[in-house]
Design a protein around this motif. Structure first.
Motif, short mmCIF file in Angstrom:
data_model
loop_
_atom_site.label_atom_id
_atom_site.label_comp_id
_atom_site.label_asym_id
_atom_site.label_seq_id
_atom_site.Cartn_x
_atom_site.Cartn_y
_atom_site.Cartn_z
N THR B 142 0.93 -1.26 -0.32
CA THR B 142 0.24 -0.18 -0.40
C THR B 142 1.29 0.74 0.00
OG1 THR B 142 -2.23 -0.98 0.91
CG2 THR B 142 -2.16 0.82 1.20
N PRO B 143 2.19 1.91 1.16
CA PRO B 143 2.89 2.32 0.62
C PRO B 143 3.18 2.43 -0.78
CG PRO B 143 2.66 1.24 2.94
CD PRO B 143 2.35 0.94 2.44
N ILE B 146 0.97 3.87 -2.60
CA ILE B 146 0.31 5.43 -2.39
C ILE B 146 2.05 5.99 -3.16
CG2 ILE B 146 0.47 7.37 -0.95
CD1 ILE B 146 -0.86 4.86 0.89
N MET B 147 3.01 5.70 -2.84
CA MET B 147 3.98 6.89 -4.30
C MET B 147 3.94 6.76 -5.45
SD MET B 147 5.86 7.61 -1.35
CE MET B 147 7.19 9.22 -1.73
N VAL B 164 1.25 11.77 8.02
CA VAL B 164 1.14 10.38 7.81
C VAL B 164 0.33 10.71 9.35
CG1 VAL B 164 1.34 8.42 8.30
CG2 VAL B 164 3.13 10.05 6.87
N LEU B 171 1.82 0.13 7.06
CA LEU B 171 1.08 1.36 6.46
C LEU B 171 1.49 2.69 7.09
CD1 LEU B 171 -0.68 2.51 4.19
CD2 LEU B 171 -2.48 1.30 5.33
N VAL B 175 4.60 4.10 5.25
CA VAL B 175 4.80 5.98 3.84
C VAL B 175 5.21 6.94 4.47
CG1 VAL B 175 2.56 6.35 4.86
CG2 VAL B 175 2.67 6.64 2.41
N LEU B 178 9.00 6.31 3.39
CA LEU B 178 9.68 6.18 1.29
C LEU B 178 9.30 8.25 1.66
CD1 LEU B 178 6.91 3.71 0.77
CD2 LEU B 178 9.62 3.68 1.01
N VAL B 207 -1.70 11.69 4.54
CA VAL B 207 -2.15 10.30 4.18
C VAL B 207 -2.63 9.89 5.96
CG1 VAL B 207 -0.60 8.16 3.91
CG2 VAL B 207 0.23 10.53 3.15
N ALA B 230 -6.03 6.04 2.37
CA ALA B 230 -5.58 5.19 2.98
C ALA B 230 -6.64 4.33 4.16
CB ALA B 230 -4.38 4.29 3.17
N VAL B 258 -6.35 4.10 -3.24
CA VAL B 258 -5.17 3.57 -3.03
C VAL B 258 -5.66 2.09 -3.26
CG1 VAL B 258 -4.01 2.93 -1.15
CG2 VAL B 258 -4.94 5.57 -1.25
N THR B 262 -2.81 -1.19 -5.02
CA THR B 262 -1.97 -2.14 -4.13
C THR B 262 -1.59 -3.39 -4.65
OG1 THR B 262 -2.83 -0.86 -1.83
CG2 THR B 262 -2.41 -3.14 -1.46
#
Lengths: 291, 291
Positions: B142-143, B146-147, B164, B171, B175, B178, B207, B230, B258, B262
């Motif tokens: 998932t992270p 997102i990126m 975040v 998660l 994230v 990252l 996020v 997310a 999102v 994933t």
């Protein structure tokens, strides 16, 4: 100055007294002396001094240190093999690779050769993730020392806003994760942060870990904030001490703040590793039918 | 509504097209089909649905999935052994353990049984640390998604303040790491954060990863901010969508934001793992004297 000093020297001395006591008990119980292996590559004078200090503190608390000194020209492979040998050596409880290593060496590969059960300086990926996930592994020594110092003064962290300036793998990143695990709201700032002064001004707890002398101006500090200075470049901290001390409620001096806590954490984690090794040995010696 | 939609469905479809192409090339080159193994414990209906969706997407891109379904009553040891077998199986390229697992199982022990080279869902300690240290490992799915979504819209991150909300190991925490690796200033908020509204109000990028429906009020969003949701509890996001979309510059819908990213990330990482496995096999097959 209005701030109370976070006296790392005094707190570290107390921890080292406890470690010394534990080492005595350990020797009585298991009939051997715990061993910290230190690995030093090249001849950087500051690194030599740090390693010598660590060996001296080992002796003070009754532990043995084993010093491995390697030529600056060695390859990553040779270094990795050396460290692997220490990881497999049943006589070694903890391993410290003095950093930085020379540029041509892959420092991460060398760190990862340290068995997680001997990573008393908290530099491996496994130790980092265990810190981040609050799983009770070995903390990076300086971040672990910072937490122990804050705890010694009963500084509350839950719900507080902590701002970490710096994001190195063994200092900024792990200290942020340790603060987050203690329920602080955590902001990571760094060289690309657009508004460092504003970010710092909002912090209840500031951890300066950028390695840039006096980067953090005293006037940025929120009145009553707690200021931890993990900088050490040119024998100066990352925080403008005098001005910050006028506003902070607590502040670490440089030197005598975070520095002594780092070594104390390293040795406290080494005796913990030694005990864990003996426990693991005993468990593996139990006949299978009793398991 | 003024915000532009971050269309995860469309971006994911583009990524899956690329993956399909790569899988075709891979099969031509190596004469085998990449395999993603999915491990499901117990009979949670939502988890069954997720695993089935992942298997369907595998088929769409020409990969095989191997579905392992285990009874809810199994022990941690049995699960760990099952996953270790998959880690050692040369036919398996990627391993996904569907979470959450039943409460009596040590999820972390199960995750750690996944070989890092097959951790295409990015759940191991090694993957987490490699994300945090920007070392190019597998991102948590998932992270990572997102990126990729932010990048698809060329959203700048360096020097921006990202907040975040949430700090789970797969998660929120990754994230944030990252985003930090991309030079954002990163704040982690969570259930103990004292002033969530104020923290969110300062964010250039939000996020939301708390899993609490509509926790983030639209009125908190700074005008022009980028909002990534997310959340997915009860089929609703963590953000009050309509109100937030009036203020944000970009926003993800739920569903269709999102979520699709994933799965796309998972499969993109699986074909990457398959290539890395073939490269490693070729290198180990080279006679020693040529190395």
């Amino acid at each position: 100055m209005t701030a109370q000093i976070l006296d790392g020297r005094a707190v570290a001395a107390g921890i080292l007294d406890d470690v010394k006591h534990d080492v005595g008990e350990f020797i009585k119980e298991y009939g051997r002396v715990p061993v910290l292996a230190t690995v030093l590559v090249g001849d950087d004078p500051a690194s030599h001094t740090y390693v010598r200090m660590k060996a001296n503190r080992c002796r003070d608390v009754g532990m043995n240190s084993r010093r491995i000194e390697l030529d600056a020209s060695i390859t990553t492979e040779t270094l990795v093999n050396q460290i692997r040998e220490l990881s497999e050596d049943p006589e070694v409880d903890g391993i410290l690779l003095q950093h930085p290593v020379p540029d041509h060496i892959d420092e991460r590969a060398a760190f990862e050769a340290i068995a997680p059960s001997k990573d008393v300086d908290g530099v491996t990926r496994t130790s980092f993730a265990m810190m981040a996930f609050d799983e009770g592994g070995f903390a990076s020594a300086t971040p672990g020392g910072i937490m122990a110092l804050l705890d010694a003064y009963d500084i509350p962290l839950a719900g507080k806003h902590a701002v970490v300036v710096g994001r190195s793998p063994i200092l900024g990143k792990p200290v942020g994760m340790l603060l987050l695990a203690r329920d602080a709201t955590v902001t990571y700032c760094h060289s690309r942060t657009a508004d460092l002064a504003e970010q710092v001004a909002r912090a209840d707890v500031v951890v300066a870990a950028a390695g840039r002398p006096e980067l953090i101006r005293g006037e940025w500090i929120k009145p009553g904030a707690v200021v931890v200075d993990a900088g050490y470049a040119d024998n100066r901290g990352d925080v403008e001490f005098e001005a910050a001390a006028e506003r902070a409620s607590y502040i670490t001096p440089v030197p005598g703040g975070v520095g002594p806590m780092t070594i104390a954490t390293l040795l406290a984690q080494t005796i913990r590793a030694a005990r864990a090794h003996e426990t693991a040995r005993q468990n593996s010696a139990i006949p299978a039918r009793n398991q």
